[in-house]
Design a protein around this motif. Structure first.
Motif, mmCIF file in Angstrom:
data_model
loop_
_atom_site.group_PDB
_atom_site.id
_atom_site.type_symbol
_atom_site.label_atom_id
_atom_site.label_comp_id
_atom_site.label_asym_id
_atom_site.label_seq_id
_atom_site.Cartn_x
_atom_site.Cartn_y
_atom_site.Cartn_z
ATOM 1 N N TYR A 1 0.788 -1.234 0.000
ATOM 2 C CA TYR A 1 0.000 0.000 0.000
ATOM 3 C C TYR A 1 0.822 1.287 0.000
ATOM 4 O O TYR A 1 0.327 2.326 -0.436
ATOM 5 C CB TYR A 1 -0.956 0.001 1.202
ATOM 6 C CG TYR A 1 -2.033 -1.043 1.079
ATOM 7 C CD1 TYR A 1 -3.146 -0.825 0.265
ATOM 8 C CD2 TYR A 1 -1.927 -2.268 1.731
ATOM 9 C CE1 TYR A 1 -4.129 -1.775 0.124
ATOM 10 C CE2 TYR A 1 -2.913 -3.234 1.593
ATOM 11 C CZ TYR A 1 -4.015 -2.992 0.786
ATOM 12 O OH TYR A 1 -4.976 -3.951 0.639
ATOM 13 N N TYR A 2 2.070 1.234 0.465
ATOM 14 C CA TYR A 2 2.828 2.477 0.637
ATOM 15 C C TYR A 2 4.150 2.526 -0.123
ATOM 16 O O TYR A 2 4.878 3.506 0.003
ATOM 17 C CB TYR A 2 3.095 2.723 2.120
ATOM 18 C CG TYR A 2 1.835 2.961 2.910
ATOM 19 C CD1 TYR A 2 1.155 4.169 2.825
ATOM 20 C CD2 TYR A 2 1.313 1.962 3.726
ATOM 21 C CE1 TYR A 2 -0.017 4.390 3.537
ATOM 22 C CE2 TYR A 2 0.136 2.164 4.442
ATOM 23 C CZ TYR A 2 -0.517 3.382 4.340
ATOM 24 O OH TYR A 2 -1.674 3.582 5.041
ATOM 25 N N SER A 3 4.459 1.507 -0.898
ATOM 26 C CA SER A 3 5.684 1.537 -1.694
ATOM 27 C C SER A 3 5.672 2.743 -2.619
ATOM 28 O O SER A 3 4.671 3.041 -3.277
ATOM 29 C CB SER A 3 5.804 0.254 -2.526
ATOM 30 O OG SER A 3 6.822 0.378 -3.495
ATOM 31 N N SER A 4 6.794 3.469 -2.664
ATOM 32 C CA SER A 4 6.868 4.670 -3.496
ATOM 33 C C SER A 4 6.777 4.339 -4.982
ATOM 34 O O SER A 4 6.454 5.213 -5.794
ATOM 35 C CB SER A 4 8.170 5.424 -3.210
ATOM 36 O OG SER A 4 9.292 4.606 -3.498
ATOM 37 N N LYS A 5 7.034 3.088 -5.350
ATOM 38 C CA LYS A 5 7.008 2.702 -6.757
ATOM 39 C C LYS A 5 5.607 2.305 -7.222
ATOM 40 O O LYS A 5 5.132 2.769 -8.253
ATOM 41 C CB LYS A 5 7.990 1.553 -7.011
ATOM 42 C CG LYS A 5 9.447 1.942 -6.818
ATOM 43 C CD LYS A 5 10.360 0.760 -7.117
ATOM 44 C CE LYS A 5 11.826 1.150 -6.945
ATOM 45 N NZ LYS A 5 12.735 0.003 -7.229
ATOM 46 N N ASP A 6 4.944 1.426 -6.468
ATOM 47 C CA ASP A 6 3.648 0.923 -6.933
ATOM 48 C C ASP A 6 2.656 0.681 -5.811
ATOM 49 O O ASP A 6 1.743 -0.131 -5.940
ATOM 50 C CB ASP A 6 3.845 -0.370 -7.738
ATOM 51 C CG ASP A 6 4.578 -1.451 -6.947
ATOM 52 O OD1 ASP A 6 4.902 -1.208 -5.760
ATOM 53 O OD2 ASP A 6 4.829 -2.536 -7.501
ATOM 54 N N GLY A 7 2.815 1.360 -4.696
ATOM 55 C CA GLY A 7 1.876 1.193 -3.593
ATOM 56 C C GLY A 7 0.466 1.606 -3.985
ATOM 57 O O GLY A 7 0.264 2.634 -4.641
ATOM 58 N N ALA A 8 -0.515 0.816 -3.585
ATOM 59 C CA ALA A 8 -1.904 1.086 -3.979
ATOM 60 C C ALA A 8 -2.392 2.436 -3.471
ATOM 61 O O ALA A 8 -3.090 3.168 -4.184
ATOM 62 C CB ALA A 8 -2.810 -0.029 -3.457
ATOM 63 N N LEU A 9 -2.038 2.807 -2.249
ATOM 64 C CA LEU A 9 -2.500 4.078 -1.691
ATOM 65 C C LEU A 9 -1.694 5.256 -2.205
ATOM 66 O O LEU A 9 -2.103 6.414 -2.033
ATOM 67 C CB LEU A 9 -2.459 4.028 -0.166
ATOM 68 C CG LEU A 9 -3.443 3.055 0.477
ATOM 69 C CD1 LEU A 9 -3.322 3.083 1.991
ATOM 70 C CD2 LEU A 9 -4.874 3.349 0.054
ATOM 71 N N VAL A 10 -0.563 4.978 -2.839
ATOM 72 C CA VAL A 10 0.193 6.024 -3.541
ATOM 73 C C VAL A 10 -0.434 6.255 -4.910
ATOM 74 O O VAL A 10 -0.779 7.388 -5.279
ATOM 75 C CB VAL A 10 1.676 5.635 -3.689
ATOM 76 C CG1 VAL A 10 2.424 6.658 -4.542
ATOM 77 C CG2 VAL A 10 2.328 5.508 -2.318
ATOM 78 N N ASN A 11 -0.645 5.187 -5.648
ATOM 79 C CA ASN A 11 -1.212 5.303 -6.994
ATOM 80 C C ASN A 11 -2.644 5.819 -6.985
ATOM 81 O O ASN A 11 -3.065 6.510 -7.916
ATOM 82 C CB ASN A 11 -1.155 3.956 -7.710
ATOM 83 C CG ASN A 11 0.263 3.536 -8.039
ATOM 84 O OD1 ASN A 11 1.175 4.365 -8.067
ATOM 85 N ND2 ASN A 11 0.478 2.248 -8.279
ATOM 86 N N ASP A 12 -3.391 5.490 -5.944
ATOM 87 C CA ASP A 12 -4.793 5.934 -5.858
ATOM 88 C C ASP A 12 -4.930 7.324 -5.242
ATOM 89 O O ASP A 12 -6.035 7.769 -4.949
ATOM 90 C CB ASP A 12 -5.614 4.925 -5.045
ATOM 91 C CG ASP A 12 -5.934 3.678 -5.844
ATOM 92 O OD1 ASP A 12 -5.604 3.641 -7.042
ATOM 93 O OD2 ASP A 12 -6.512 2.731 -5.268
ATOM 94 N N LYS A 13 -3.805 7.988 -5.017
ATOM 95 C CA LYS A 13 -3.756 9.387 -4.568
ATOM 96 C C LYS A 13 -4.191 9.604 -3.124
ATOM 97 O O LYS A 13 -4.309 10.759 -2.683
ATOM 98 C CB LYS A 13 -4.574 10.278 -5.507
ATOM 99 C CG LYS A 13 -4.073 10.274 -6.956
ATOM 100 C CD LYS A 13 -4.904 11.203 -7.815
ATOM 101 C CE LYS A 13 -4.321 11.339 -9.218
ATOM 102 N NZ LYS A 13 -4.292 10.079 -9.964
ATOM 103 N N TYR A 14 -4.427 8.536 -2.392
ATOM 104 C CA TYR A 14 -4.787 8.712 -0.976
ATOM 105 C C TYR A 14 -3.677 9.424 -0.220
ATOM 106 O O TYR A 14 -3.924 10.374 0.528
ATOM 107 C CB TYR A 14 -5.059 7.360 -0.320
ATOM 108 C CG TYR A 14 -5.094 7.418 1.200
ATOM 109 C CD1 TYR A 14 -6.202 7.922 1.867
ATOM 110 C CD2 TYR A 14 -4.004 6.987 1.969
ATOM 111 C CE1 TYR A 14 -6.237 8.005 3.254
ATOM 112 C CE2 TYR A 14 -4.031 7.068 3.347
ATOM 113 C CZ TYR A 14 -5.148 7.565 3.983
ATOM 114 O OH TYR A 14 -5.165 7.659 5.358
#
Length: 334
Positions: free
Chosen positions: A24-37
């Protein structure tokens, strides 16, 4: 597929802390990073704490989990921070970060972004150290109990912070309402609750395991807060991007709210509704921290709580979201 409610002890048995952080928080492909949360809440937190909207001596973070992102702006304002979680695994993982154990999750891209938001890019190397110095205790927390924190001393905070916690801990709406009241016993009258959560969500996954999430919408959250004696000062919503394709969770969006715990001297004749402007029938001003409400109708840009737009509304536009611009490609350059 519906997910039956998880007993809270499942978080000490099936929850994999590092797998959760990476997913969820990986700077490369974390879900909450990509989903703009993450971008959404970091901007809101920086605005809330650095602008002096919320301040004081002591902050208690309810359901800290494994994360530090929600505390990065707060540590510039509060001298004492108490973190908490039900899961022993999560508390252990947070303590590893606190004590600089090798191999812990790398939060440095998030730290740099927060420092940029605060206009202190040159201080990114100092930010994590400041937060470590501010954290005074790591406590066990159970929001379903009338005394949610296991502490030998009575605790009273100027601010409660909670991120993605209550929806995972509460089995139904009544339990959620009670949980709000339970954690509010830790907050001083006139203090602030800053909370973030998922909207219209039923599950999230860590590894191969699905964890249950309580389904609710933004209106339910607002009603739960006002019913517990809060005045809502700011309520923002971030819809899930249309191009979000992962199945790690089924949330439709996220909310961010700042609310003030009423004092006995406050008399609210009409609370702020979900849509439209509030009005008050008397001419006396109501004071709640930085909030002052008079008998005139308050325009959205004045009160900071604009009409709530969600995807089901006829007037909803993806790029319009309560003053937060979620433009395509607006992710931070991490």
């Amino acid at each position: 597929m519906a997910v039956s409610f998880n007993d809270k002890d499942i978080y000490n048995q099936k929850f994999n802390p590092r797998a959760h952080l990476d997913r969820y928080y990986s700077s490369k492909d974390g879900a909450l990073v990509n989903d703009k949360y993450l971008e959404f809440v970091l901007k809101q937190l920086a605005k809330t704490f650095t602008a002096g909207v919320v301040e004081g001596e002591t902050l208690i973070d309810i359901g800290t989990g494994l994360s530090i992102y929600q505390l990065l702006s707060a540590c510039e304002v509060f001298k004492e921070i108490i973190v908490s979680d039900y899961s022993a695994l999560c508390r252990q993982e947070f303590e590893k970060w606190l004590k600089k154990h090798p191999g812990t999750f790398d939060w440095s891209p998030v730290v740099r972004y927060v420092c940029d938001l605060e206009g202190q890019s040159e201080k990114s190397t100092q930010k994590e150290e400041k937060l470590r110095q501010r954290v005074k205790e790591i406590l066990k927390c159970d929001v379903t109990q009338s005394q949610p924190l296991e502490s030998s001393l009575p605790l009273s905070a100027d601010c409660l912070l909670s991120s993605l916690c209550l929806e995972a801990a509460c089995k139904d709406h009544d339990t959620y309402r009670r949980a709000i009241k339970n954690i509010s016993t830790l907050l001083k009258p006139g203090g602030h609750l800053v909370m973030m959560g998922a909207l219209e969500d039923t599950y999230y996954t860590v590894g191969d395991h699905r964890f249950s999430v309580l389904f609710y919408d933004a209106g339910f959250v607002r009603n739960a807060l006002t019913g517990a004696g809060y005045i809502i000062k700011d309520f923002q919503v971030c819809p899930r991007p249309k191009d979000s394709a992962h199945s790690f969770s089924d949330y439709k969006g996220f909310f961010f709210v700042v609310a003030c715990k009423e004092t006995s001297s406050l008399t609210v004749l009409e609370r702020i509704p979900i849509y439209g402007n509030p009005s008050f029938e008397n001419s006396n001003q109501l004071n709640c921290g930085a909030l002052k409400v008079s008998n005139k109708a308050i325009e959205p840009e004045e009160r900071g709580t604009t009409g709530l737009l969600m995807p089901q509304d006829d007037n909803y536009k993806p790029e319009q979201n309560n003053g937060f611009n979620i433009a395509p490609g607006a992710l931070p350059d991490w």
